[in-house]
Write a protein that holds these residues in place. Structure first.
Motif, PDB file in Angstrom:
ATOM      1  N   ILE B  14       0.825  -1.209   0.000  1.00 31.31           N
ATOM      2  CA  ILE B  14       0.000   0.000   0.000  1.00 31.31           C
ATOM      3  C   ILE B  14       0.862   1.263   0.000  1.00 31.31           C
ATOM      4  CG2 ILE B  14      -1.739   1.295   1.320  1.00 31.31           C
ATOM      5  CD1 ILE B  14      -3.050  -1.095   0.373  1.00 31.31           C
ATOM      6  N   LEU B  17       1.832   2.710  -3.377  1.00 32.90           N
ATOM      7  CA  LEU B  17       0.833   3.189  -4.323  1.00 32.90           C
ATOM      8  C   LEU B  17       1.009   4.691  -4.529  1.00 32.90           C
ATOM      9  CD1 LEU B  17      -2.418   1.394  -3.209  1.00 32.90           C
ATOM     10  CD2 LEU B  17      -0.990   0.902  -5.169  1.00 32.90           C
ATOM     11  N   PRO B  18       0.551   5.195  -5.691  1.00 34.40           N
ATOM     12  CA  PRO B  18       0.597   6.639  -5.899  1.00 34.40           C
ATOM     13  C   PRO B  18      -0.173   7.350  -4.777  1.00 34.40           C
ATOM     14  CG  PRO B  18      -0.170   5.489  -7.874  1.00 34.40           C
ATOM     15  CD  PRO B  18       0.015   4.465  -6.816  1.00 34.40           C
ATOM     16  N   GLN B  19       0.436   8.338  -4.173  1.00 31.89           N
ATOM     17  CA  GLN B  19      -0.191   9.025  -3.047  1.00 31.89           C
ATOM     18  C   GLN B  19      -0.951  10.247  -3.549  1.00 31.89           C
ATOM     19  OE1 GLN B  19       0.479   8.077   0.458  1.00 31.89           O
ATOM     20  NE2 GLN B  19       1.059   6.223  -0.644  1.00 31.89           N
ATOM     21  N   ALA B  20      -2.273  10.215  -3.359  1.00 29.02           N
ATOM     22  CA  ALA B  20      -3.067  11.352  -3.813  1.00 29.02           C
ATOM     23  C   ALA B  20      -2.827  12.579  -2.936  1.00 29.02           C
ATOM     24  CB  ALA B  20      -4.545  10.989  -3.812  1.00 29.02           C
ATOM     25  N   ASP B  21      -2.203  12.374  -1.772  1.00 31.18           N
ATOM     26  CA  ASP B  21      -2.016  13.498  -0.849  1.00 31.18           C
ATOM     27  C   ASP B  21      -0.735  14.262  -1.137  1.00 31.18           C
ATOM     28  OD1 ASP B  21      -3.840  11.579   0.620  1.00 31.18           O
ATOM     29  OD2 ASP B  21      -1.863  10.609   0.726  1.00 31.18           O
TER      30      ASP B  21
END
Lengths: 506, 177
Positions: B14, B17-21
């Motif tokens: 996890i 994963l690309p971090q949207a934050d």
């Protein structure tokens, strides 16, 4: 289906004349919907002086009603439906002519409904559900049942052969393949219906009826100019005091609501039959308004099943299947409710809609305890303060008892909700189990999700907590008070799964 | 073979994963703040003037002048409040375009961040009000099948930017048809 029958589908046809009634009904409803304040003024208004306003409203009402009647008849004569090539067509409209052409591949579903008037004349109304953002809603108000079925079977059959996988059998003879009979999964007899009716949420109905009842009593009082409630209270008080009065009232409303819900449940689900069909599922039910809803497996977005203490006793669940819907707002056919299901029927639907669900292992997560603390302010402390204020104003002992008990009850309920709330995650599915007295289960696969949203209030920002809202084409769900890190990784994982999956969500 | 199938049984970490934050947020165009305040104020004035005209023509509608004044005061207060909220909320509004999705954040009290994958986009629209057109601004509205709540509107974009964003998103979306 014979060749003749199919050819008939291609001829432009009018609806059954019963449709005139339906048009009339729609027009009248629309008319009253728009003008009821005026009409109310006309009838209730001051009768002493006939003003010019009154007369003009009167004329308007007259003109409009005649107009409606004429329009209904004209709409009927101007309405044709037929097939052409691989599309379904409707030509309609009196003043604004409208030609709707609907290619079969855009048709998602075809549903029937029979209101009483339809049942008398043995006709059905047919509604075509289209994909995506199509704005035109297509509904044929009345046509013979056999014909409606022919239309549905033909379109759905044809639609299948139009999908690129099966290129053979596109044109030419309509293959007379043996129809797979629908397999009956569940049918509710009157005894089952009573079980379902008994296990509805009666307390909720009781509150609605209480509200209605009081406003109704209020109207009668105004009309008769005397105080019914006061009178009853006085009489009852002489019998045994306030608490007994409250209890009596509550029980009376509970009994009424029990009967009302029972009656409604029986009417709505009368002769309910739930079939497994080739495409998915089919549900028929209803006494006065008979409805038939078809569900297609790939359109199913969310499945919910829930029980409560009474249902648990009968070992039954209420199953809810939410389909992708087109257009705005809640429409029929979007969500199908099957009450009185046993666990094996729930499982059957679950595992056939979401085929790998049976093997999935979930990891359970809890929401943050801040949920209890925060919600206690809204549903515990604030009501308690109000109750306390009422006590301070009335000095009635009843209120001080309530003031003392209430926060404990609120806290208890919130704690149970918090303790039982589970967010279960697997690599492909999200499953929420929650409930205070009963258990509600919600399942959806990640790849059906349309978008994700994180919301934080000021308080939640301070505590590092967020709500997660998940939107699908069959409705949304919200996970409250999740640890911010968990919420963010859930969001990131959802985005990753959706973006890397080429599975069709519908 | 489709690349996507490689993901299916892979162990996923996890944290990788690309971090949207951790995206770089793009703020809305600076011109948007005064323009949105102006149009809100104009709308408020329009409401007030309609009320005043009706009240002036139909003199016996409300007899008590105090009611008239309190309505006017109420509307003004309400609009001042709205103006204040949108002025303070402006700096929290921002968007980010990524390879596979678009993000938009907003909200003063309720901070929202909505993420919308391109392969779920149904269609998109560019809207321009009369005042916005004067200042070459536009808003981009992106629709999904998830209902009106899940649709996303990015206001305060330069018209050219809105156009090219729309083209970019629709191109991405059409790849998944």
């Amino acid at each position: 289906m014979s060749k003749e029958q199919i050819e008939k589908l291609f001829e432009p046809k009018r609806q059954s004349p019963v449709a005139i009634f339906m048009f009339l009904y729609t027009f009248v409803r629309r008319f009253f919907g728009a003008l009821w304040p005026l009409i109310a003024i006309f009838f209730i208004g001051n009768r002493d002086k006939t003003s010019i306003v009154d007369t003009s409203i009167g004329i308007m009402v007259l003109v409009a009603s005649t107009g409606t009647l004429v329009m209904s008849v004209l709409s009927y004569f101007r309405y044709y439906y037929f097939m052409e090539g691989d599309s379904f067509n409707i030509h309609k409209g009196v003043l604004n002519k409208k030609k709707i052409n609907l290619p079969f591949e855009r048709i998602q579903n075809i549903n029937f409904e029979q209101k009483i008037i339809h049942q008398i004349f043995n006709v059905v109304s047919l509604e075509i559900d289209t994909a995506g953002s199509a704005k035109s809603e297509i509904k044929i108000e009345a046509l013979p049942k056999a014909e409606a079925e022919a239309i549905r079977d033909y379109i759905l059959e044809k639609k299948k052969s139009l999908t690129p996988l099966e290129i053979e059998n596109t044109e030419g003879e309509f293959k007379e393949e043996e129809k797979v009979p629908d397999q009956l999964l569940l049918s509710l007899n009157i005894f089952d219906l009573i079980k379902v009716g008994v296990s509805q949420n009666h307390i909720r109905t009781a509150f609605i009826i209480m509200g209605l009842g009081f406003s109704f009593i209020g109207q009668i009082e105004d009309a008769l100019n005397f105080d019914l409630i006061e009178l009853t209270i006085k009489n009852l008080k002489s019998i045994g005091g306030g608490l007994i009065l409250a209890l009596t009232l509550f029980i009376v409303f509970l009994i009424i609501s029990f009967l009302v819900t029972l009656f409604r449940t029986v009417l709505k689900n009368f002769n309910l039959k739930f079939y497994k069909s080739k495409e998915g599922y089919k549900l028929t039910s209803g006494l006065f308004t008979r409805q038939e809803v078809a569900l297609r497996k790939e359109k199913v977005q969310i499945i919910t099943w829930s029980d409560n203490p009474i249902r648990r006793f009968f070992k039954i669940f209420t199953l809810q299947i939410k389909q992708a819907a087109s257009g705005v707002g809640k429409r029929r056919g979007q969500s199908v409710e099957v009450p009185g299901c046993y666990k094996n029927q729930v499982d059957e639907v679950l595992y056939s809609c979401f085929d790998d669900l049976s093997k999935v292992e979930f990891k359970a997560h809890q929401i943050d305890y801040a949920y209890v603390k925060r919600m206690f302010i809204y549903i515990g402390i604030i009501p308690t303060i109000i109750l306390g204020l009422i006590y301070a104003l009335t000095f009635n002992l009843k209120w001080i008892i309530l003031t003392i008990i209430f926060p404990f009850v609120a806290f208890g309920l919130l704690s149970v909700y918090y303790k039982k709330y589970r967010l279960n995650l697997s690599d492909q599915y999200i499953k929420i189990t929650k409930g205070i007295f009963g258990v509600t289960n919600i399942v959806l696969p990640f790849y059906k999700i349309q978008s994700v949203e994180l919301v934080q209030t000021i308080y939640q920002r301070k505590k590092g907590i967020a709500n997660v809202n998940i939107y699908t084409a069959g409705g949304s769900l919200s996970i409250p008070y999740l640890n911010l890190e968990k919420a963010q990784s859930l969001r990131n994982y959802i985005l990753f799964t959706v973006e890397s999956s080429d599975k069709k969500w519908m | 073979m489709n690349m996507d199938h490689l993901f299916v049984n892979e162990q996923i970490d996890i944290s990788n994963l690309p971090q949207a934050d951790e995206v770089t947020w793009v703020p809305l165009n600076k011109k948007y703040l005064p323009i949105s305040l102006l149009s809100t104020a104009l709308f408020g004035l329009l409401l007030l003037s309609i009320f005043l005209v009706v009240n002036f023509v139909n003199t016996d509608m409300i007899e008590d002048n105090r009611i008239v004044f309190s309505v006017i005061g109420g509307v003004i207060l309400l609009f001042v409040f709205i103006l204040l909220i949108s002025a303070l909320g402006f700096k929290h509004k921002a968007y980010a375009l990524r390879e596979h999705d678009v993000l938009y954040k907003s909200g003063l009290i309720f901070r929202k961040t909505i993420a919308l994958p391109f392969n779920r986009v149904q269609h998109s629209e560019i809207n321009q009000g009369p005042i916005e057109r004067k200042f070459n601004l536009a808003s981009l509205e992106i629709f999904t099948a998830g209902g009106s709540q899940s649709d996303l509107t990015i206001p305060g974009l330069l018209n050219e930017d809105a156009q090219s964003m729309k083209a970019f998103i629709m191109e991405k979306a059409s790849k998944h048809e």
